[in-house]
Design a protein around this motif. Structure first.
Motif, mmCIF file in Angstrom:
data_model
loop_
_atom_site.group_PDB
_atom_site.id
_atom_site.type_symbol
_atom_site.label_atom_id
_atom_site.label_comp_id
_atom_site.label_asym_id
_atom_site.label_seq_id
_atom_site.Cartn_x
_atom_site.Cartn_y
_atom_site.Cartn_z
ATOM 1 N N GLN A 184 0.819 -1.221 0.000
ATOM 2 C CA GLN A 184 0.000 0.000 0.000
ATOM 3 C C GLN A 184 0.851 1.269 0.000
ATOM 4 O O GLN A 184 0.406 2.313 -0.467
ATOM 5 N N GLN A 185 2.042 1.179 0.577
ATOM 6 C CA GLN A 185 2.962 2.323 0.652
ATOM 7 C C GLN A 185 2.289 3.547 1.276
ATOM 8 O O GLN A 185 2.299 4.654 0.732
ATOM 9 N N GLN A 225 2.033 7.377 6.139
ATOM 10 C CA GLN A 225 2.197 7.229 7.579
ATOM 11 C C GLN A 225 1.721 5.839 7.981
ATOM 12 O O GLN A 225 0.930 5.220 7.276
ATOM 13 N N GLU A 226 2.203 5.354 9.127
ATOM 14 C CA GLU A 226 1.783 4.038 9.587
ATOM 15 C C GLU A 226 0.287 4.031 9.880
ATOM 16 O O GLU A 226 -0.240 4.970 10.486
ATOM 17 N N LYS A 227 -0.405 2.984 9.443
ATOM 18 C CA LYS A 227 -1.861 2.908 9.559
ATOM 19 C C LYS A 227 -2.291 1.592 10.194
ATOM 20 O O LYS A 227 -1.512 0.652 10.330
ATOM 21 N N ASN A 228 -3.579 1.536 10.556
ATOM 22 C CA ASN A 228 -4.217 0.271 10.899
ATOM 23 C C ASN A 228 -4.736 -0.353 9.612
ATOM 24 O O ASN A 228 -5.296 0.346 8.749
ATOM 25 N N PHE A 229 -4.593 -1.666 9.498
ATOM 26 C CA PHE A 229 -4.865 -2.344 8.225
ATOM 27 C C PHE A 229 -5.281 -3.772 8.536
ATOM 28 O O PHE A 229 -4.849 -4.355 9.531
ATOM 29 N N ALA A 230 -6.149 -4.331 7.703
ATOM 30 C CA ALA A 230 -6.597 -5.710 7.946
ATOM 31 C C ALA A 230 -6.776 -6.450 6.629
ATOM 32 O O ALA A 230 -7.099 -5.855 5.602
#
Length: 345
Positions: free
Chosen positions: A198-199, A202-207
């Motif tokens: 996904q690049q 910023q760091e994210k929440n992802f599932a």
């Protein structure tokens, strides 16, 4: 408090790791340029570079173009100094297979092959690994992806019955003391590969949640850029969510269009409410991209506010992301465990 000599040894190993990773990211560097980026002294960098040259972990490309004075030597990280061996164990539609590949220290893969087998058990896996290591004598880490849960080297719940409750990781570590061994859940590894794809800026929440045919669903999560597997690697076993039906009935529902839609929506709503991800990827051979609008509406029908709806993507095939995630985690097992920047996995 640790003895001074032990602390000194740890600091040195951290510095070596920093120099190697910096040179890997640079491509080519000089002693001075590496010192500038790492904030280590030129003398410290010089000592470490000389040691890495002797082991073969870096390559001396010769002197840089001189702008006056003595030309500086140029160094390059030797990605082919060692390999990692990665195996993905699958059982789909009654077909058992193991895909294996090698990757160098830059994650570049080669010699990928898939074997279809009558059965997969610990002996089959051990014999396959022994033959593959015999072919590549510089394997430093083994990574294995399984459709199940592994904790402290012991496989627990697994879609391959012969591997369930087997101490595969412990057995391999006894056989190969100098080789790291990593066993990971297929969904956790896939989510790691998909997240990197996904690049995000910023760091994210992802599932990632998968609905394979004739199997219970599973999921993998990234929280603030970090994989979350749970206290005993049980995180992501979404088939245990309180759907209000037995697990046998859950399997029956997954075989019907309406039942599948209902279970997928309930799973998505649970994930959204708990971790509020920026994006969710739904995978599996039961899924169709045409289902996307219906799933979004289903979440809205459960009163998920529009502003909290994640981007929803449907991918039937995530095999490549699974492999890249496994390679990344296997390579990470080679890094020194006490680091200035904490490991992501």
């Amino acid at each position: 408090m640790l003895p001074t000599s032990h602390n000194t040894q740890q600091v040195k190993r951290i510095n070596v790791e920093i120099v190697k990773n910096t040179l890997r990211s640079m491509g080519v560097g000089t002693k001075a340029s590496i010192a500038n980026l790492t904030k280590l002294s030129v003398a410290t960098c010089g000592t470490i570079l000389n040691e890495l040259l002797q082991t073969g972990e870096i390559i001396d490309l010769g002197p840089d173009e001189s702008s006056g004075g003595r030309p500086a030597s140029r160094y390059q990280f030797n990605a082919d100094y060692a390999n990692v061996l990665c195996l993905i164990i699958r059982t789909e539609g009654g077909i058992h297979s193991i895909t294996h590949t090698y990757a160098n220290l830059n994650g570049e893969m080669a010699d990928e092959q898939t074997l279809v087998l009558d059965e997969i058990n610990v002996t089959v896996v051990e014999e396959l690994i022994a033959g593959l290591i015999e072919q590549h004598h510089n394997v430093q880490s083994i990574g294995i992806g399984i459709p199940g849960v592994a904790h402290n080297g012991v496989i627990g719940i697994c879609d391959v019955p012969e591997l369930a409750n087997q101490p595969l990781g412990l057995r391999l570590k006894e056989q190969y003391e100098d080789i790291e061994v990593v066993i990971g859940n297929d969904m956790n590894l896939t989510v790691y590969g998909l997240y990197n794809e996904q690049q995000f800026e910023q760091e994210k929440n992802f599932a990632v949640v998968t609905f394979p045919e004739n199997h219970f669903p599973g999921a993998g999560f990234i929280i603030d850029g970090r994989p979350i597997t749970g206290n005993t690697q049980f995180g992501g076993e979404v088939s245990f969510l309180p759907f209000g039906v037995s697990r046998e009935e859950q399997l029956r529902m997954l075989k019907t269009t309406d039942g599948l839609q209902e279970l997928v929506v309930q799973t998505l709503v649970s994930i959204i409410a708990i971790i509020n991800p920026a994006a969710i990827v739904v995978t599996g051979d039961t899924m169709d991209p045409a289902m996307r609008d219906g799933l979004i509406q289903g979440c809205r029908d459960h009163h998920i506010p529009q502003e909290h709806m994640p981007e929803l993507m449907i991918r039937r095939d995530t095999r490549r992301e699974y492999v890249t995630g496994l390679v990344a985690v296997t390579l990470e097992s080679l890094t020194y465990r006490i680091q200035v920047v904490e490991k992501q996995w």
